[in-house]
Write a protein that holds these residues in place. Structure first.
Motif, PDB file in Angstrom:
ATOM      1  N   LEU A   1       0.940  -1.273   0.114  1.00 50.84           N
ATOM      2  CA  LEU A   1      -0.217  -0.017   0.157  1.00 50.84           C
ATOM      3  C   LEU A   1       1.103   1.258  -0.014  1.00 50.84           C
ATOM      4  CD1 LEU A   1      -2.475  -1.041   2.650  1.00 50.84           C
ATOM      5  CD2 LEU A   1      -2.946  -1.030   0.211  1.00 50.84           C
ATOM      6  N   LYS A   2       0.349   2.100  -0.782  1.00 45.19           N
ATOM      7  CA  LYS A   2       0.490   3.299  -1.005  1.00 45.19           C
ATOM      8  C   LYS A   2       2.633   3.422  -1.630  1.00 45.19           C
ATOM      9  CE  LYS A   2      -0.584   5.297   3.880  1.00 45.19           C
ATOM     10  NZ  LYS A   2      -0.503   6.143   5.062  1.00 45.19           N
ATOM     11  N   HIS A   3       2.749   2.212  -1.977  1.00 48.35           N
ATOM     12  CA  HIS A   3       3.436   2.416  -3.145  1.00 48.35           C
ATOM     13  C   HIS A   3       3.658   3.356  -5.021  1.00 48.35           C
ATOM     14  CE1 HIS A   3       7.109  -0.160  -4.538  1.00 48.35           C
ATOM     15  NE2 HIS A   3       6.614  -0.461  -5.411  1.00 48.35           N
ATOM     16  N   GLU A   4       4.668   3.670  -4.598  1.00 46.45           N
ATOM     17  CA  GLU A   4       4.425   3.844  -6.388  1.00 46.45           C
ATOM     18  C   GLU A   4       4.931   2.761  -7.470  1.00 46.45           C
ATOM     19  OE1 GLU A   4       5.840   8.394  -6.934  1.00 46.45           O
ATOM     20  OE2 GLU A   4       6.227   7.897  -4.791  1.00 46.45           O
ATOM     21  N   ILE A   5       4.589   2.380  -8.172  1.00 49.87           N
ATOM     22  CA  ILE A   5       4.940   1.408  -8.889  1.00 49.87           C
ATOM     23  C   ILE A   5       6.045   1.506  -9.893  1.00 49.87           C
ATOM     24  CG2 ILE A   5       3.904  -0.866 -10.548  1.00 49.87           C
ATOM     25  CD1 ILE A   5       1.295  -0.375  -9.560  1.00 49.87           C
ATOM     26  N   THR A   6       7.275   0.593  -9.849  1.00 47.95           N
ATOM     27  CA  THR A   6       8.305   1.428 -10.391  1.00 47.95           C
ATOM     28  C   THR A   6       8.162   0.779 -11.928  1.00 47.95           C
ATOM     29  OG1 THR A   6       9.753  -0.634 -10.239  1.00 47.95           O
ATOM     30  CG2 THR A   6       9.469   1.160  -8.864  1.00 47.95           C
ATOM     31  N   VAL A   7       9.311   0.914 -13.261  1.00 54.82           N
ATOM     32  CA  VAL A   7       9.274   0.611 -14.076  1.00 54.82           C
ATOM     33  C   VAL A   7       9.468  -0.920 -14.638  1.00 54.82           C
ATOM     34  CG1 VAL A   7      10.613   0.498 -16.627  1.00 54.82           C
ATOM     35  CG2 VAL A   7       9.372   2.560 -15.689  1.00 54.82           C
ATOM     36  N   PRO A   8      10.687  -1.558 -13.975  1.00 53.44           N
ATOM     37  CA  PRO A   8      11.045  -2.853 -13.116  1.00 53.44           C
ATOM     38  C   PRO A   8       9.435  -3.390 -13.114  1.00 53.44           C
ATOM     39  CG  PRO A   8      12.150  -1.507 -12.905  1.00 53.44           C
ATOM     40  CD  PRO A   8      11.486  -0.426 -13.479  1.00 53.44           C
ATOM     41  N   GLU A   9       9.641  -3.338 -12.171  1.00 51.90           N
ATOM     42  CA  GLU A   9       8.589  -3.876 -11.675  1.00 51.90           C
ATOM     43  C   GLU A   9       6.531  -4.022 -12.929  1.00 51.90           C
ATOM     44  OE1 GLU A   9       7.629  -3.248  -6.768  1.00 51.90           O
ATOM     45  OE2 GLU A   9       7.466  -1.244  -8.230  1.00 51.90           O
ATOM     46  N   MET A  10       6.397  -3.224 -13.276  1.00 54.41           N
ATOM     47  CA  MET A  10       5.769  -2.641 -15.252  1.00 54.41           C
ATOM     48  C   MET A  10       5.423  -3.813 -15.477  1.00 54.41           C
ATOM     49  SD  MET A  10       2.907  -0.784 -14.524  1.00 54.41           S
ATOM     50  CE  MET A  10       2.174   0.059 -15.534  1.00 54.41           C
ATOM     51  N   GLU A  11       7.310  -3.595 -16.316  1.00 54.25           N
ATOM     52  CA  GLU A  11       7.949  -4.758 -16.946  1.00 54.25           C
ATOM     53  C   GLU A  11       8.255  -5.935 -16.120  1.00 54.25           C
ATOM     54  OE1 GLU A  11      11.668  -1.903 -19.010  1.00 54.25           O
ATOM     55  OE2 GLU A  11      11.728  -3.354 -17.157  1.00 54.25           O
ATOM     56  N   GLU A  12       7.820  -6.596 -15.833  1.00 49.48           N
ATOM     57  CA  GLU A  12       8.108  -7.796 -15.376  1.00 49.48           C
ATOM     58  C   GLU A  12       6.501  -8.118 -15.174  1.00 49.48           C
ATOM     59  OE1 GLU A  12       8.225 -10.649 -10.680  1.00 49.48           O
ATOM     60  OE2 GLU A  12       8.905  -8.098 -10.546  1.00 49.48           O
ATOM     61  N   ALA A  13       5.631  -7.848 -14.299  1.00 50.03           N
ATOM     62  CA  ALA A  13       4.287  -7.959 -14.920  1.00 50.03           C
ATOM     63  C   ALA A  13       3.772  -7.589 -16.233  1.00 50.03           C
ATOM     64  CB  ALA A  13       3.340  -6.238 -13.936  1.00 50.03           C
ATOM     65  N   LEU A  14       4.052  -7.036 -17.383  1.00 50.23           N
ATOM     66  CA  LEU A  14       4.128  -7.258 -18.802  1.00 50.23           C
ATOM     67  C   LEU A  14       4.304  -8.614 -18.668  1.00 50.23           C
ATOM     68  CD1 LEU A  14       2.486  -6.564 -21.211  1.00 50.23           C
ATOM     69  CD2 LEU A  14       5.059  -4.660 -22.011  1.00 50.23           C
ATOM     70  N   ALA A  15       5.738  -8.774 -18.350  1.00 49.48           N
ATOM     71  CA  ALA A  15       6.188 -10.223 -18.595  1.00 49.48           C
ATOM     72  C   ALA A  15       5.336 -11.118 -18.410  1.00 49.48           C
ATOM     73  CB  ALA A  15       7.536 -10.468 -18.312  1.00 49.48           C
ATOM     74  N   ARG A  16       4.786 -11.665 -16.642  1.00 46.55           N
ATOM     75  CA  ARG A  16       4.005 -12.364 -15.976  1.00 46.55           C
ATOM     76  C   ARG A  16       2.622 -12.354 -17.226  1.00 46.55           C
ATOM     77  NH1 ARG A  16       2.197 -11.059 -11.893  1.00 46.55           N
ATOM     78  NH2 ARG A  16       4.013  -9.231 -11.062  1.00 46.55           N
ATOM     79  N   SER A  17       2.369 -11.652 -17.622  1.00 56.81           N
ATOM     80  CA  SER A  17       0.507 -11.436 -18.046  1.00 56.81           C
ATOM     81  C   SER A  17       1.079 -12.600 -19.810  1.00 56.81           C
ATOM     82  CB  SER A  17       0.377 -10.009 -18.438  1.00 56.81           C
ATOM     83  OG  SER A  17       1.421  -9.599 -19.503  1.00 56.81           O
ATOM     84  N   GLY A  18       1.939 -12.534 -20.273  1.00 58.49           N
ATOM     85  CA  GLY A  18       2.275 -13.489 -21.640  1.00 58.49           C
ATOM     86  C   GLY A  18       1.802 -12.223 -22.499  1.00 58.49           C
ATOM     87  N   GLN A  19       1.443 -11.082 -22.398  1.00 57.17           N
ATOM     88  CA  GLN A  19       0.685 -10.532 -23.515  1.00 57.17           C
ATOM     89  C   GLN A  19       1.871  -8.826 -23.999  1.00 57.17           C
ATOM     90  OE1 GLN A  19      -1.710 -10.705 -24.899  1.00 57.17           O
ATOM     91  NE2 GLN A  19      -2.356 -12.831 -23.318  1.00 57.17           N
ATOM     92  N   GLU A  20       1.194  -8.495 -24.959  1.00 58.14           N
ATOM     93  CA  GLU A  20       2.237  -6.829 -25.492  1.00 58.14           C
ATOM     94  C   GLU A  20       1.796  -5.877 -25.647  1.00 58.14           C
ATOM     95  OE1 GLU A  20       3.595  -6.678 -29.094  1.00 58.14           O
ATOM     96  OE2 GLU A  20       2.087  -8.559 -30.105  1.00 58.14           O
ATOM     97  N   ILE A  21       2.263  -4.876 -24.983  1.00 59.94           N
ATOM     98  CA  ILE A  21       1.064  -3.408 -25.206  1.00 59.94           C
ATOM     99  C   ILE A  21       1.195  -2.857 -26.621  1.00 59.94           C
ATOM    100  CG2 ILE A  21       1.454  -1.339 -24.458  1.00 59.94           C
ATOM    101  CD1 ILE A  21       2.268  -1.791 -21.187  1.00 59.94           C
ATOM    102  N   LYS A  22       0.171  -2.802 -27.869  1.00 60.99           N
ATOM    103  CA  LYS A  22       0.077  -2.175 -28.496  1.00 60.99           C
ATOM    104  C   LYS A  22      -0.462  -0.782 -28.350  1.00 60.99           C
ATOM    105  CE  LYS A  22      -1.369  -6.910 -30.808  1.00 60.99           C
ATOM    106  NZ  LYS A  22      -2.276  -7.552 -31.057  1.00 60.99           N
ATOM    107  N   PRO A  23       0.188   0.588 -29.588  1.00 57.70           N
ATOM    108  CA  PRO A  23      -0.145   1.344 -29.845  1.00 57.70           C
ATOM    109  C   PRO A  23      -2.270   0.989 -29.885  1.00 57.70           C
ATOM    110  CG  PRO A  23       1.343   0.807 -31.354  1.00 57.70           C
ATOM    111  CD  PRO A  23       0.682  -0.666 -30.682  1.00 57.70           C
ATOM    112  N   ARG A  24      -2.292   2.243 -29.192  1.00 54.46           N
ATOM    113  CA  ARG A  24      -3.800   2.358 -29.228  1.00 54.46           C
ATOM    114  C   ARG A  24      -4.326   1.371 -28.058  1.00 54.46           C
ATOM    115  NH1 ARG A  24      -5.761   6.412 -31.429  1.00 54.46           N
ATOM    116  NH2 ARG A  24      -7.514   5.418 -31.278  1.00 54.46           N
ATOM    117  N   ASP A  25      -4.156   0.565 -27.190  1.00 51.47           N
ATOM    118  CA  ASP A  25      -4.535  -0.272 -26.367  1.00 51.47           C
ATOM    119  C   ASP A  25      -4.785   0.714 -25.179  1.00 51.47           C
ATOM    120  OD1 ASP A  25      -4.189  -2.784 -27.561  1.00 51.47           O
ATOM    121  OD2 ASP A  25      -2.445  -2.973 -25.827  1.00 51.47           O
TER     122      ASP A  25
END
Length: 230
Positions: free
Chosen positions: A96-120
């Motif tokens: 709680l109250k945490h600022e989510i970092t870029v490495p944490e975002m990258e890890e979550a994206l990798a775990r999702s098995g998805q990619e972020i596409k333009p206009r998503d």
């Protein structure tokens, strides 16, 4: 086809973001009052509503934090921006109250098995409803994005992102920095969403979240929905 409602209920004195008025809702008339038109007698019921354009589940317009007089109000944002492909990232484990970092975002994206596409549209499950709903902490203890993570999303060409919390980043300076980054990068975000946990691991889906046509609006309540293929 499955529809998942991502919208928070609108009701009297619903939790409101810091600096915005609460929702005021009451009966305007009800079935105790008999009306008459010609020979026809009838009853009807209706409510009145008073609220900010940033009430309940809502989307911010570019003009909310961008002082440029040409920054679009909500009625000027193209409707196709609210009918997009989407993914949901699972960051429900962050403190709680945490600022989510870029490495944490990258890890979550990798775990999702998805990619972020333009206009998503990118939805971010942070465990806010499960941990904080119904407590005073819902208005003050939520995690959110570090400003660098907002820029990370913008670098990938998204249209907007969405969170369950009442703000995209923790209270005070981080929150304002996140809003200003959205204004700078030409993206926007949704706040006070619901049921994001039901989208984790579901892959890509269709997002729908049309705003009201508020003239000059700095934001708008939306009925946010995820549409999943069977």
């Amino acid at each position: 086809m499955q529809f998942i409602d991502l919208s928070r209920e609108i009701h009297h004195r619903a939790p409101a973001p810091f600096g915005h008025p609460p929702i005021s809702m009451g009966v305007w008339n009800d079935h105790s009052e008999v009306k008459q038109a010609g020979a026809t007698r009838f009853t009807s019921k209706s409510y009145f509503l008073s609220m900010s354009d940033h009430s309940a589940t809502h989307v911010d317009a570019p003009c909310h934090f961008n002082p440029d007089p040409n920054a679009p109000s909500i009625d000027a944002v193209p409707l196709e921006n609210f009918y997009t492909e989407a993914i949901c990232l699972d960051l429900s484990h962050v403190p709680l109250k945490h600022e989510i970092t870029v490495p944490e975002m990258e890890e979550a994206l990798a775990r999702s098995g998805q990619e972020i596409k333009p206009r998503d549209t990118v939805l971010i499950e942070m465990g806010v409803i499960k941990r904080l709903w119904g407590t005073p902490g819902y208005l003050q203890d939520f995690p959110g994005l570090h400003v660098d993570s907002v820029h990370w999303l913008a670098d990938r060409g998204i249209l907007m992102f969405g969170v369950e919390a009442i703000s995209p980043a923790p209270l005070m300076e981080p929150n304002y920095k996140a809003h200003l980054a959205c204004a700078e990068r030409g993206i926007t975000h949704m706040e006070s969403m619901w049921n994001l946990d039901k989208l984790v691991g579901k892959g890509r889906f269709r997002f729908i979240g049309f705003p009201l046509k508020i003239r000059g609006g700095t934001g708008s309540p939306i009925r946010a929905v995820a549409v999943l293929d069977d």
